[in-house]
Design a protein around this motif. Structure first.
Motif, short mmCIF file in Angstrom:
data_model
loop_
_atom_site.label_atom_id
_atom_site.label_comp_id
_atom_site.label_asym_id
_atom_site.label_seq_id
_atom_site.Cartn_x
_atom_site.Cartn_y
_atom_site.Cartn_z
N ASN A 45 1.83 -8.77 11.76
CA ASN A 45 2.62 -8.22 10.66
C ASN A 45 3.35 -6.94 11.07
N PRO A 46 4.68 -6.97 11.15
CA PRO A 46 5.41 -5.80 11.65
C PRO A 46 5.35 -4.58 10.74
N THR A 47 5.13 -4.78 9.44
CA THR A 47 5.23 -3.64 8.52
C THR A 47 3.99 -2.76 8.50
N GLN A 48 2.91 -3.17 9.18
CA GLN A 48 1.73 -2.29 9.17
C GLN A 48 1.56 -1.52 10.47
N PHE A 49 2.57 -1.59 11.35
CA PHE A 49 2.55 -0.81 12.58
C PHE A 49 3.43 0.42 12.41
N ASP A 50 2.84 1.60 12.54
CA ASP A 50 3.63 2.82 12.51
C ASP A 50 4.16 3.16 13.90
N ASN A 51 3.67 2.43 14.92
CA ASN A 51 4.07 2.66 16.30
C ASN A 51 4.72 1.38 16.83
N LYS B 236 -0.08 1.74 -4.93
CA LYS B 236 -1.04 2.79 -5.22
C LYS B 236 -2.42 2.15 -5.19
N PHE B 237 -3.29 2.72 -4.39
CA PHE B 237 -4.63 2.17 -4.22
C PHE B 237 -5.70 3.15 -4.72
N ASN B 238 -5.39 3.81 -5.83
CA ASN B 238 -6.35 4.74 -6.46
C ASN B 238 -6.76 5.88 -5.53
N GLY B 239 -5.86 6.25 -4.62
CA GLY B 239 -6.14 7.36 -3.71
C GLY B 239 -6.81 6.97 -2.41
N LEU B 240 -7.27 5.71 -2.30
CA LEU B 240 -7.95 5.27 -1.07
C LEU B 240 -7.02 5.35 0.14
N GLU B 241 -5.73 5.18 -0.12
CA GLU B 241 -4.75 5.12 0.97
C GLU B 241 -4.48 6.47 1.63
N PHE B 242 -4.97 7.54 1.01
CA PHE B 242 -4.71 8.88 1.55
C PHE B 242 -5.85 9.40 2.43
N HIS C 150 0.98 2.64 6.78
CA HIS C 150 0.16 1.52 7.25
C HIS C 150 -0.36 0.66 6.09
N PHE C 151 -0.91 1.29 5.06
CA PHE C 151 -1.54 0.52 4.00
C PHE C 151 -0.53 -0.11 3.05
N ASP C 152 0.68 0.43 2.98
CA ASP C 152 1.74 -0.29 2.26
C ASP C 152 2.04 -1.61 2.98
N GLY C 153 2.04 -1.55 4.31
CA GLY C 153 2.26 -2.77 5.10
C GLY C 153 1.14 -3.77 4.93
N VAL C 154 -0.09 -3.27 4.93
CA VAL C 154 -1.25 -4.14 4.72
C VAL C 154 -1.19 -4.78 3.33
N GLY C 155 -0.93 -3.96 2.31
CA GLY C 155 -0.86 -4.47 0.95
C GLY C 155 0.23 -5.51 0.79
N THR C 156 1.37 -5.25 1.41
CA THR C 156 2.51 -6.17 1.32
C THR C 156 2.17 -7.54 1.90
N ILE C 157 1.63 -7.55 3.12
CA ILE C 157 1.38 -8.84 3.77
C ILE C 157 0.21 -9.58 3.12
N VAL C 158 -0.84 -8.87 2.74
CA VAL C 158 -1.98 -9.55 2.13
C VAL C 158 -1.60 -10.14 0.78
N LYS C 159 -0.84 -9.40 0.00
CA LYS C 159 -0.39 -9.92 -1.30
C LYS C 159 0.47 -11.17 -1.10
N GLN D 59 -9.60 -4.96 -1.88
CA GLN D 59 -10.33 -5.17 -3.14
C GLN D 59 -9.61 -4.50 -4.30
N THR D 60 -9.07 -3.31 -4.04
CA THR D 60 -8.33 -2.58 -5.07
C THR D 60 -7.00 -3.26 -5.38
N LEU D 61 -6.32 -3.77 -4.34
CA LEU D 61 -5.07 -4.51 -4.52
C LEU D 61 -5.27 -5.69 -5.46
N VAL D 62 -6.34 -6.44 -5.23
CA VAL D 62 -6.63 -7.62 -6.04
C VAL D 62 -6.90 -7.23 -7.49
#
Length: 282
Positions: free
Chosen positions: A58-64, A110-116, A126-135, A160-163
């Motif tokens: 998944n390209p969107t979860q790589f910051d590098n 927004k993942f209730n602050g877990l993403e910070f 990174h976690f926006d990319g993870v959320g996007t692809i998993v969803k 779990q929060t995304l769901v």
């Protein structure tokens, strides 16, 4: 074993299976499979009628970008490895265009602050990319159950929060960390370690185990100081972060409470390879 490359194909198959009242388990991966992935697949096979494994970098979860380019793509090898578990696994191996179309960007979540916390401080977006692809994968595969390893515990909590936040009808199941005989948490990155760094890497889990023992009698701050000191003395491994956090909020603990559960989280550089691990403390 059948491999599907297009979401329309996997959609049709899933709808047919669900019409037969069959339960579908799902293991999303980025390929470069190893025994840790296979342990998730085996658990999924035990608990569902059908198991689907996605193989997609998944390209969107790589910051590098360099990390993305270097990430191994070994579909034939991955499929052969899955065949050692079962021939009845469905593989979904889409192209980037099949998943994203022409808009290869992340949605904002927004993942209730877990993403910070932790990884979020070091891997921007990174976690926006993870959320996007998993969803998107959940929408394509429509599984009953999905399996994720606890090595990426923060990712597990975020999914779990995304769901929950998006009312997605998938049960997200966390699975124990699968370790090599010397204790190193299994990761696709391990194969890229130079021999001297691979030999040194089990020091990470050894340190976590000692930190767990110390946490029984010492404060979180004292344990954290001890861990930092151990890595300052190490010739090859460079500590990026170590934190003891509440397993629900993932916030760093300031004062221990008998009513809460904690985990220790760590990220370490072995040369240019970044390794993460964690351990339950109570």
């Amino acid at each position: 074993m059948i491999i599907y490359y297009k979401k329309e194909e996997i959609n049709t198959v899933v709808e047919e299976l669900k019409s037969q009242q069959l339960t579908i388990g799902f293991v999303p991966t980025m390929g470069a499979l190893h025994e840790g992935h296979l342990s998730l697949v085996k658990k999924g096979l035990q608990q569902n009628d059908i198991i689907v494994v996605s193989i997609f970098v998944n390209p969107t979860q790589f910051d590098n970008k360099e990390d993305l380019e270097k990430y191994p793509r070994t579909l034939d090898r991955d499929v052969n490895l899955l065949k050692t578990v079962s021939d009845d696994i469905i593989v979904y191996a889409p192209t980037v265009e099949d998943v994203y179309g022409k808009n290869i960007t992340s949605s904002k979540f927004k993942f209730n602050g877990l993403e910070f916390e932790m990884e979020g401080k070091f891997r921007e977006g990174h976690f926006d990319g993870v959320g996007t692809i998993v969803k998107r994968l959940f929408e394509i595969v429509k599984p009953n159950n999905a399996y994720f390893g606890e090595k990426d515990y923060q990712q597990l909590r975020i999914i779990q929060t995304l769901v929950k936040n998006n009312n997605i009808s998938v049960k997200v199941i966390g699975c124990n960390i699968f370790r090599a005989n010397d204790g190193l948490a299994m990761s696709s990155r391990n194969e890229r370690l130079k021999p001297e760094y691979r030999k040194a890497a089990p020091f990470i889990y050894k340190t976590l185990k000692t930190a767990k023992q110390k946490f029984g009698t010492k404060s979180a701050n004292k344990v954290t100081e001890w861990v930092k000191n151990q890595f300052e003395k190490h010739d090859l491994l460079k500590l990026e972060y170590f934190t003891i956090a509440d397993i629900q909020t993932l916030k760093t603990v300031t004062r221990k409470s008998n009513k809460k559960q904690y985990r220790a989280f760590i990220a370490v550089y072995a040369d240019d390879i970044r390794l993460i691990d964690n351990i339950a403390l109570n």
